[in-house]
Scaffold this active site. Sequence first.
Site, short mmCIF file in Angstrom:
data_model
loop_
_atom_site.label_atom_id
_atom_site.label_comp_id
_atom_site.label_asym_id
_atom_site.label_seq_id
_atom_site.Cartn_x
_atom_site.Cartn_y
_atom_site.Cartn_z
N LYS A 13 7.01 37.21 42.38
CA LYS A 13 6.35 35.92 42.67
C LYS A 13 6.48 35.53 44.14
CE LYS A 13 8.51 33.29 39.68
NZ LYS A 13 9.36 34.26 38.97
N ARG A 88 8.91 25.84 34.77
CA ARG A 88 9.65 26.88 34.06
C ARG A 88 9.85 26.52 32.59
NH1 ARG A 88 12.05 29.53 38.54
NH2 ARG A 88 13.69 30.96 38.21
N ARG A 127 18.97 44.47 44.54
CA ARG A 127 18.74 43.65 45.72
C ARG A 127 20.07 43.34 46.42
NH1 ARG A 127 15.13 38.37 44.74
NH2 ARG A 127 13.51 39.83 44.15
N ARG A 162 23.80 38.79 45.21
CA ARG A 162 23.85 37.40 44.75
C ARG A 162 24.42 37.37 43.33
NH1 ARG A 162 17.83 35.06 45.60
NH2 ARG A 162 18.16 34.59 43.41
N ARG A 173 18.96 35.79 32.50
CA ARG A 173 17.79 35.11 33.10
C ARG A 173 16.51 35.56 32.41
NH1 ARG A 173 18.16 36.46 39.25
NH2 ARG A 173 16.35 35.12 39.49
#
Length: 215
Positions: A13, A88, A127, A162, A173
């Site tokens: 996104k 969301r 990531r 992270r 998630r």
Amino acid sequence: MRLILLGAPGSGKGTIAKMLVEKYSIVQISTGDILRGAVAAGTPVGREAEAYMKRGDLVPDSVIMGIMEERLGEPDCAPGFILDGFPRTIPQAEALGGLLEKLSLKLDAVCNLDVPEEVIIKRLTGRRTCSNPSCQAIFNLDGKAPKKEGVCDSCGSPLVQRDDEKEDVVRSRLATYAGKTAPLIGFYDRKGLLMTVSGRESKPLFEEIVKKLGA
Ligand code: AMP
């Protein structure tokens, strides 16, 4: 042009929003970025949001709607915007409908990014972000790896993963997305606003969106 980008975490996104910003000269509004900024700055909103974010849970709708009411009223939103990571939940989508009505604005489309789950998990858990707050360059072990492991190419600071990109949090998630956010696909389809694009890479997904928007 006023768009919503819908898609699981890691579906691209943010990347696609940046391409659409260039193409249509409109602003990107990412609730995730706004919240991370608030956490880093230690504001009351940031202090309230931090624990939810670390666990990969959604921040309460009331906090998010407070942020969005303020943001959508700012002058740079007048030519149009792309909402990235918002709404969301169904209550957020309903509240957004009321807010847009109050501002006499209409959405043009809701773009749903349909990306295979295995691509998303690899992308998110791979990531690595530069720990230097004024750099924050992003790398990915699967594709854009740093030249030296664990070290930022741009500024030489250590790279970190992270908290919300560790595998157990990523899975939670994705479960939250399936339970709370995926119902928005039907919600916007019933309003005649939904367009779905499927694929793995952001560039072809972006091109497909532009083609479907026909503008
Ligand atoms: P993102 O960068 O969009 O994946 O967002 C990172 C985190 O911020 C999410 O895992 C949530 O904890 C929180 N967040 C971002 N946007 C929202 C939203 N619209 N509603 C609730 N929580 C959000």
